[in-house]
Design an enzyme around this catalytic site. Structure first.
Site, PDB file in Angstrom:
ATOM      1  N   SER A 204       0.827  -1.205   0.000  1.00 12.43           N
ATOM      2  CA  SER A 204       0.000   0.000   0.000  1.00 12.43           C
ATOM      3  C   SER A 204       0.864   1.258   0.000  1.00 12.43           C
ATOM      4  O   SER A 204       1.589   1.498  -0.964  1.00 12.43           O
ATOM      5  CB  SER A 204      -0.958  -0.039   1.195  1.00 12.43           C
ATOM      6  OG  SER A 204      -1.955   0.937   1.078  1.00 12.43           O
ATOM      7  N   ASP A 319      -9.622  -5.033  -4.420  1.00 10.66           N
ATOM      8  CA  ASP A 319      -8.900  -3.867  -3.915  1.00 10.66           C
ATOM      9  C   ASP A 319      -9.090  -2.713  -4.888  1.00 10.66           C
ATOM     10  O   ASP A 319      -8.908  -2.885  -6.101  1.00 10.66           O
ATOM     11  CB  ASP A 319      -7.410  -4.217  -3.780  1.00 10.66           C
ATOM     12  CG  ASP A 319      -6.571  -3.085  -3.231  1.00 10.66           C
ATOM     13  OD1 ASP A 319      -7.124  -2.034  -2.872  1.00 10.66           O
ATOM     14  OD2 ASP A 319      -5.342  -3.252  -3.166  1.00 10.66           O
ATOM     15  N   HIS A 349      -7.539  -5.580  -0.092  1.00 14.92           N
ATOM     16  CA  HIS A 349      -6.395  -4.783   0.336  1.00 14.92           C
ATOM     17  C   HIS A 349      -5.890  -5.283   1.700  1.00 14.92           C
ATOM     18  O   HIS A 349      -6.658  -5.721   2.543  1.00 14.92           O
ATOM     19  CB  HIS A 349      -6.833  -3.321   0.456  1.00 14.92           C
ATOM     20  CG  HIS A 349      -5.713  -2.344   0.550  1.00 14.92           C
ATOM     21  ND1 HIS A 349      -4.931  -1.996  -0.537  1.00 14.92           N
ATOM     22  CD2 HIS A 349      -5.227  -1.629   1.598  1.00 14.92           C
ATOM     23  CE1 HIS A 349      -4.026  -1.113  -0.155  1.00 14.92           C
ATOM     24  NE2 HIS A 349      -4.190  -0.872   1.134  1.00 14.92           N
TER      25      HIS A 349
END
Length: 375
Positions: A204, A319, A349
């Site tokens: 991320s 995601d 995610h």
């Protein structure tokens, strides 16, 4: 300890189907226990049933949140980040901690390595940059993935505790991470690593920082990074104005009974409308809107990606960052960068945080270790 059968990891390892996604070559790893399209892996679904995405806020919760100060809201957000995970190592892993100075910041460095190879020189290295939206997350969440990587690749794995916004905005966290890579490169012999085999990766926000480090490493001609591992990274802070890329909800298949949950899961990176000109994290990570156009903030906007380190790009089916992750893999490939892009089906995610709970997280660690052995 695993909350799934080892055969599920073996199933994922056997996946070889590569599809074309708008010109990007993507290895699709199907869910071992869910063959229906648009459905969550049963392990992921079980976790999400107790997550905020599966329930409506009560009026009392909404009132309490509305009454919070910005500082209290930030702390609540930080406290809710991360998932539980397990240590899957079968060997004894040693852990060391130190701090280094980068500019005016003190940066924490954890490192992990197998006891059996602690005096073995020339080991490969992985520098892990945790996620958390540039404002949260901690090295503790990813300690178990770091330990497993150390075992699988017989490597020294570093886990960087970099500065967080809004207390320290860009470029503080980015400079901390780049400085940590420089420190590791310059002290390679002391750490028992081969300075020509340094991988940098993160999930991320950590993937964003990794992509930016690879660009700066190319720009400066330092060539410290041999491999960049981009785990569902955010590669642009802009909702619009990204040449060749736009978010399209129609790219996501959702089974009817899980549609409400999945729709919440893909909210990250999703614009409010086709003409949404917002900037992500404006006022939190960035000092001003113009900073979002800097390639060390939005790597997708770099004029060229030629010459950056080879890449492993990893996306998750549910995601909101999946589309830009796979598009970035395409951009890298078109600029001559060796790249492998993997999509994990059935998960969302932050799935690497769930090591031991979802088989996809363990499989990803195996894939990273393979890529490290090819450096």
């Amino acid at each position: 300890m695993r909350e799934y059968e080892l055969s599920e990891v073996e199933f994922l390892q056997a996946q070889e189907e590569v599809i074309d996604v708008h010109g990007a070559k993507v290895l699709v790893k199907k869910s071992p226990k869910e063959s229906r399209p648009g459905c969550l892996d049963p392990h992921e679904l079980e976790i999400m049933k107790s997550h905020w995405v599966a329930r409506e806020e009560t009026d009392e919760e909404k009132e309490k949140k509305a009454a919070m100060t910005p500082a209290e809201n930030l702390q609540m957000m930080r406290d809710n980040m991360g998932f539980p995970n397990h240590n899957l190592c079968m060997e004894e892993i040693h852990t060391r901690f130190e701090t280094i100075q980068v500019g005016g910041n003190e940066v924490g460095l954890w490192r992990y390595y197998t006891r059996k190879s602690q005096r073995k020189p020339g080991k490969p290295c992985f520098v892990f940059l945790h996620g958390g939206g540039w404002v949260g997350g901690t090295p503790y969440t990813v300690e178990n993935p770091c330990r497993l990587l150390a075992e699988l690749a017989d490597a020294v794995v570093f886990n960087v505790d970099y500065s967080l916004a809004p207390e320290k905005k860009f470029p503080n966290g980015f400079d901390d991470c780049f400085g940590a890579v420089q420190h590791i490169y310059e002290h390679a012999e002391e750490y028992g690593i081969d300075r020509n085999k340094i991988a940098v990766g993160g999930d991320s926000a950590g993937g964003n920082l990794t992509a930016a480090i690879a660009l700066k490493d190319r720009d400066l001609g330092t060539h410290m990074v041999a491999l960049q591992v981009l785990i569902y990274p955010c590669v642009t802070f802009l909702y619009t104005g990204n040449p060749g890329y736009r978010f399209d909800i129609n790219e996501y298949e959702m089974c009817e009974e899980q549609k409400d949950i999945v729709d919440q899961l893909i909210s990250i990176g999703r614009p409010a409308s086709e003409d949404d000109d917002r900037v992500q994290m404006e006022g939190m990570y960035l000092t001003n809107r113009e900073a979002a156009y800097h390639p060390y903030v939005s790597p997708l906007l770099a004029l060229s990606h030629k010459g950056v380190a080879r890449a492993l790009c990893v996306s998750a089916e549910f995601d909101g960052l999946r589309l830009q992750t796979e598009h970035y893999g395409k951009v890298l490939a078109e600029d001559g960068v060796p790249v492998k892009t993997i999509r994990y089906c059935g998960v969302a995610h932050a799935f690497i945080d769930k090591l031991g709970f979802v088989p996809q997280a363990e499989d990803l660690c195996i894939e990273i270790a393979k890529a490290m052995k090819e450096m």
